[in-house]
Design a protein around this motif. Sequence first.
Motif, mmCIF file in Angstrom:
data_model
loop_
_atom_site.group_PDB
_atom_site.id
_atom_site.type_symbol
_atom_site.label_atom_id
_atom_site.label_comp_id
_atom_site.label_asym_id
_atom_site.label_seq_id
_atom_site.Cartn_x
_atom_site.Cartn_y
_atom_site.Cartn_z
ATOM 1 N N LEU A 1 0.824 -1.193 0.000
ATOM 2 C CA LEU A 1 0.000 0.000 0.000
ATOM 3 C C LEU A 1 0.862 1.249 0.000
ATOM 4 O O LEU A 1 1.907 1.305 0.640
ATOM 5 C CB LEU A 1 -0.916 0.004 1.238
ATOM 6 N N SER A 2 0.417 2.250 -0.755
ATOM 7 C CA SER A 2 1.121 3.527 -0.762
ATOM 8 C C SER A 2 0.836 4.254 0.537
ATOM 9 O O SER A 2 -0.263 4.187 1.086
ATOM 10 C CB SER A 2 0.648 4.367 -1.950
ATOM 11 N N LEU A 3 1.844 4.976 1.027
ATOM 12 C CA LEU A 3 1.660 5.732 2.261
ATOM 13 C C LEU A 3 0.605 6.814 2.098
ATOM 14 O O LEU A 3 -0.065 7.190 3.052
ATOM 15 C CB LEU A 3 2.987 6.372 2.685
ATOM 16 N N ALA A 4 0.439 7.302 0.874
ATOM 17 C CA ALA A 4 -0.541 8.369 0.642
ATOM 18 C C ALA A 4 -1.959 7.878 0.861
ATOM 19 O O ALA A 4 -2.852 8.644 1.207
ATOM 20 C CB ALA A 4 -0.384 8.907 -0.788
ATOM 21 N N ASN A 5 -2.191 6.586 0.656
ATOM 22 C CA ASN A 5 -3.544 6.038 0.783
ATOM 23 C C ASN A 5 -3.729 5.198 2.041
ATOM 24 O O ASN A 5 -4.792 4.664 2.274
ATOM 25 C CB ASN A 5 -3.857 5.166 -0.443
ATOM 26 N N ASP A 6 -2.691 5.055 2.794
ATOM 27 C CA ASP A 6 -2.726 4.184 3.959
ATOM 28 C C ASP A 6 -2.840 5.011 5.232
ATOM 29 O O ASP A 6 -2.382 6.147 5.294
ATOM 30 C CB ASP A 6 -1.447 3.333 3.993
ATOM 31 N N THR A 7 -3.502 4.440 6.241
ATOM 32 C CA THR A 7 -3.534 5.098 7.535
ATOM 33 C C THR A 7 -2.174 4.947 8.211
ATOM 34 O O THR A 7 -1.421 4.014 7.915
ATOM 35 C CB THR A 7 -4.624 4.469 8.427
ATOM 36 N N PHE A 8 -1.873 5.843 9.124
ATOM 37 C CA PHE A 8 -0.541 5.826 9.734
ATOM 38 C C PHE A 8 -0.358 4.589 10.602
ATOM 39 O O PHE A 8 -1.207 4.229 11.398
ATOM 40 C CB PHE A 8 -0.329 7.083 10.583
ATOM 41 N N ASN B 1 0.660 16.092 13.382
ATOM 42 C CA ASN B 1 -0.617 15.551 12.930
ATOM 43 C C ASN B 1 -0.373 14.256 12.152
ATOM 44 O O ASN B 1 0.315 14.257 11.128
ATOM 45 C CB ASN B 1 -1.316 16.589 12.036
ATOM 46 N N ARG B 2 -0.928 13.140 12.629
ATOM 47 C CA ARG B 2 -0.663 11.837 12.020
ATOM 48 C C ARG B 2 -1.709 11.450 10.967
ATOM 49 O O ARG B 2 -1.768 10.290 10.556
ATOM 50 C CB ARG B 2 -0.615 10.758 13.113
ATOM 51 N N HIS B 3 -2.521 12.370 10.516
ATOM 52 C CA HIS B 3 -3.505 12.062 9.483
ATOM 53 C C HIS B 3 -2.819 11.802 8.146
ATOM 54 O O HIS B 3 -1.727 12.304 7.869
ATOM 55 C CB HIS B 3 -4.517 13.205 9.338
ATOM 56 N N ALA B 4 -3.491 11.019 7.305
ATOM 57 C CA ALA B 4 -2.895 10.565 6.044
ATOM 58 C C ALA B 4 -2.511 11.712 5.123
ATOM 59 O O ALA B 4 -1.599 11.588 4.315
ATOM 60 C CB ALA B 4 -3.852 9.621 5.325
ATOM 61 N N SER B 5 -3.180 12.834 5.218
ATOM 62 C CA SER B 5 -2.905 13.946 4.310
ATOM 63 C C SER B 5 -1.666 14.744 4.708
ATOM 64 O O SER B 5 -1.177 15.558 3.926
ATOM 65 C CB SER B 5 -4.113 14.888 4.265
ATOM 66 N N ASN B 6 -1.149 14.515 5.898
ATOM 67 C CA ASN B 6 -0.008 15.282 6.379
ATOM 68 C C ASN B 6 1.302 14.598 5.966
ATOM 69 O O ASN B 6 1.573 13.475 6.380
ATOM 70 C CB ASN B 6 -0.069 15.414 7.906
ATOM 71 N N PRO B 7 2.161 15.234 5.170
ATOM 72 C CA PRO B 7 3.411 14.602 4.733
ATOM 73 C C PRO B 7 4.407 14.373 5.871
ATOM 74 O O PRO B 7 5.334 13.591 5.715
ATOM 75 C CB PRO B 7 3.971 15.608 3.706
ATOM 76 N N GLU B 8 4.202 15.035 7.014
ATOM 77 C CA GLU B 8 5.114 14.886 8.140
ATOM 78 C C GLU B 8 4.663 13.798 9.120
ATOM 79 O O GLU B 8 5.301 13.598 10.142
ATOM 80 C CB GLU B 8 5.228 16.220 8.892
ATOM 81 N N ARG B 9 3.603 13.096 8.807
ATOM 82 C CA ARG B 9 3.002 12.181 9.785
ATOM 83 C C ARG B 9 3.911 11.019 10.180
ATOM 84 O O ARG B 9 3.715 10.401 11.226
ATOM 85 C CB ARG B 9 1.680 11.624 9.244
ATOM 86 N N THR B 10 4.924 10.698 9.359
ATOM 87 C CA THR B 10 5.821 9.580 9.664
ATOM 88 C C THR B 10 7.077 10.030 10.403
ATOM 89 O O THR B 10 7.969 9.229 10.655
ATOM 90 C CB THR B 10 6.243 8.864 8.370
ATOM 91 N N TRP B 11 7.132 11.298 10.773
ATOM 92 C CA TRP B 11 8.325 11.825 11.428
ATOM 93 C C TRP B 11 8.240 11.640 12.940
ATOM 94 O O TRP B 11 7.154 11.658 13.524
ATOM 95 C CB TRP B 11 8.476 13.317 11.142
ATOM 96 N N PRO B 12 9.382 11.515 13.614
ATOM 97 C CA PRO B 12 9.376 11.517 15.086
ATOM 98 C C PRO B 12 8.970 12.887 15.610
ATOM 99 O O PRO B 12 9.038 13.890 14.884
ATOM 100 C CB PRO B 12 10.834 11.199 15.442
#
Length: 352
Positions: free
Chosen positions: A2-9, A164-175
């Motif tokens: 799954l692409s990270l853009a379409n996947d929940t965090f 913000n850990r929502h899927a639309s946020n590009p920073e959601r995978t950051w510490p």
Amino acid sequence: MLSLANDTFKLMFGETEIAITASIILPLFVFGVVGNIVTIIVIYRSPKLKSKFNYVIFSICFSDLISAMLSPLFLYRRTWGFLSWNLSDALCKIFWAGDNFTSVATSLHILLFAFFRLTSIMYPRWFKRITIKHVKLALIVVWVSSFGVGFILFVFMFGSRLINRHASNPERTWPSCIAYTERLGMLRMYSKVGYSIFFYIPMVLITVLSIRIVYVIYLRKIQRREAMKKKHQKENSQEQKQQKKEKKAVLQLSLIVGSFALGYIPHTAFHFVATTSKPKTQFDLHMQWWFGQLEYITLRISECLNPIFYNLASPKMRHETMALITKSGGRSNTPRNTTKPVCINTLDQNTV
């Protein structure tokens, strides 16, 4: 995948990954702190080790000690504190700034060490003019410049924040302890320009200096043999001692440079990749997380190896270290001498 853009965090690590990294980093933290403190004490207490080269090693140990003391913050940042940095914002800044500060300092220390070593071999008369005061002044310049370009800049670029850990946020995978969004451009520039100036260029210079040192010693060895053949003489004890000192000098420098490369090539490579690439799948994210863990582990191993290498390459330091360990709380077998050591040969007799 799954692409990270379409996947929940989803967290890219679990309890198993935390246990593995903690079981490696925490023992390295203890060993790094103890090993560098022991080496610092040994050089400080022993008059036999008061040489120009050992003053540089003494200073490197302080850099490695600070870096080791910061390592639990790295573990927390990448595991339990990933989603929410529950420590103070100052500790987040101190981790990032301190880690980069000591990295730059170590790089410049080793470059200085290699320069001194080459100078002592190729230009012994000029090297004798370098006093301990000159060495201390050079070390002060190293520390001040490292603080300016390593610590201060990172204090302004990094901090703790809620992400913000929502899927639309590009920073959601950051510490949560990470660079400020508005300073990312500055960080990317630093990872390209700064790492080149403070790591890769010194690494190339150190390699060139090391090769030059080995080449000069090799030529001198051949010249000595040819001279003795012409005179039909055998090596005397003084020449044999000099060759042993040269071999130990090369061994010491090789170990220090090898340890530096082991730690800082993966370290800088990860930061360059992390600031210039974007994971596209959960698997990519998981691999990048492991890359970050492994590069930091190699850095910790590198800094833990340094005290071992110092003792392997120097019988005098090894003897003084064993005396300190076996006689902790007591007096060393070697009587203390209040007189200053005198440099009597081109490699500085107290060096190895």
